[in-house]
Scaffold this active site. Sequence first.
Site, PDB file in Angstrom:
ATOM      1  CG  HIS A 147      30.553   9.633   2.032  1.00 26.29           C
ATOM      2  ND1 HIS A 147      31.163  10.464   2.950  1.00 26.29           N
ATOM      3  CD2 HIS A 147      30.808  10.163   0.810  1.00 26.29           C
ATOM      4  CE1 HIS A 147      31.755  11.453   2.309  1.00 26.29           C
ATOM      5  NE2 HIS A 147      31.562  11.294   1.012  1.00 26.29           N
ATOM      6  CG  ASN A 179      30.059   6.266   7.287  1.00 27.15           C
ATOM      7  OD1 ASN A 179      29.288   6.859   8.041  1.00 27.15           O
ATOM      8  ND2 ASN A 179      30.843   6.916   6.435  1.00 27.15           N
ATOM      9  CG  ASN A 225      20.965   8.687   7.468  1.00 27.03           C
ATOM     10  OD1 ASN A 225      20.571   7.977   6.542  1.00 27.03           O
ATOM     11  ND2 ASN A 225      21.574   9.853   7.255  1.00 27.03           N
ATOM     12  CG  MET A 231      29.999  15.059  12.160  1.00 21.14           C
ATOM     13  SD  MET A 231      29.843  14.585  10.423  1.00 21.14           S
ATOM     14  CE  MET A 231      30.827  15.879   9.667  1.00 21.14           C
TER      15      MET A 231
HETATM   16  C1  GRF Z   1      24.383  12.352   6.056  1.00 16.73           C
HETATM   17  O1  GRF Z   1      24.393  13.149   4.901  1.00 16.73           O
HETATM   18  C2  GRF Z   1      25.352  11.211   5.958  1.00 16.73           C
HETATM   19  O2  GRF Z   1      25.515  10.751   4.654  1.00 16.73           O
HETATM   20  C3  GRF Z   1      26.630  11.824   6.461  1.00 16.73           C
HETATM   21  O3  GRF Z   1      26.235  12.689   7.498  1.00 16.73           O
HETATM   22  C4  GRF Z   1      24.886  13.099   7.285  1.00 16.73           C
HETATM   23  C5  GRF Z   1      24.106  12.747   8.510  1.00 16.73           C
HETATM   24  O4  GRF Z   1      22.797  13.199   8.442  1.00 16.73           O
HETATM   25  N1  GRF Z   1      27.563  10.793   6.873  1.00 16.73           N
HETATM   26  P1  GRF Z   1      21.751  12.918   9.614  1.00 16.73           P
HETATM   27  O5  GRF Z   1      22.377  13.454  10.903  1.00 16.73           O
HETATM   28  O6  GRF Z   1      21.493  11.449   9.666  1.00 16.73           O
HETATM   29  O7  GRF Z   1      20.549  13.707   9.224  1.00 16.73           O
END
Ligand code: GRF
Length: 202
Positions: free
Chosen positions: A111, A109, A14, A92
């Site tokens: 999700h 956030n 992300n 996390m």
């Molecule tokens: C994603 O699936 C997001 O929705 C969740 O944690 C994951 C993070 O993925 N909160 P990344 O580290 O951005 O690839």
Amino acid sequence: MLKIGVMASGKGSNLRAIIDFIKEHKPGFNIGAVISDNPDSPALDMAEAEGISSYYIPPGEAETFLEPGIEEKYTEVLLGNRVELLCLAGFMRILKGSLLETFENRIVNIHPSLLPSFPGLEAWKQALEYGVRFSGCTTHFVNREMDSGPIIMQAVVPVLEKDSAESLHKRIQVKEHFIYPLTIKLIAEKRVSISGRRVHLD
Ligand code: GRF
């Protein structure tokens, strides 16, 4: 120009999507700082490669949240970099104290489910096991309860017969990378307002 901070624990896809969006669209926001609680998160290397200030801040003993003194360190680093909006991207740990107070209504956030269904860990796996036909992802404001703040945007994906947890997560992430930068863009353009549980987009 709105300055955002990104906090990530995992692979950072992300963060990648947000960086690429900024490069391609030159929206009204940029990234002031990236923080991780995981020294091995690729998010830290990604930020460094882009010349973005990046910090590994050890999370302390607790496993699911940041201890108060440590949450304050996170807050100081963000404020020191003049961050106005905090974006959690696969961070996390639950926020409990100074970040919530300092950035009230200014933490978002992403999700990987259609909230309020399947809050918590591995939401894509929960959705697959439950047997829903559609899942997706949600951007939302962060409050004291986990995965339950006012919803900003959602995107839907079908759950296919042949899906594994991994293939479903992959499909959901394609949508995450679309709605997260868009959510931040709308906030930067002051087109997002909260009234109670409802979020209005202009
Ligand atoms: C994603 O699936 C997001 O929705 C969740 O944690 C994951 C993070 O993925 N909160 P990344 O580290 O951005 O690839």
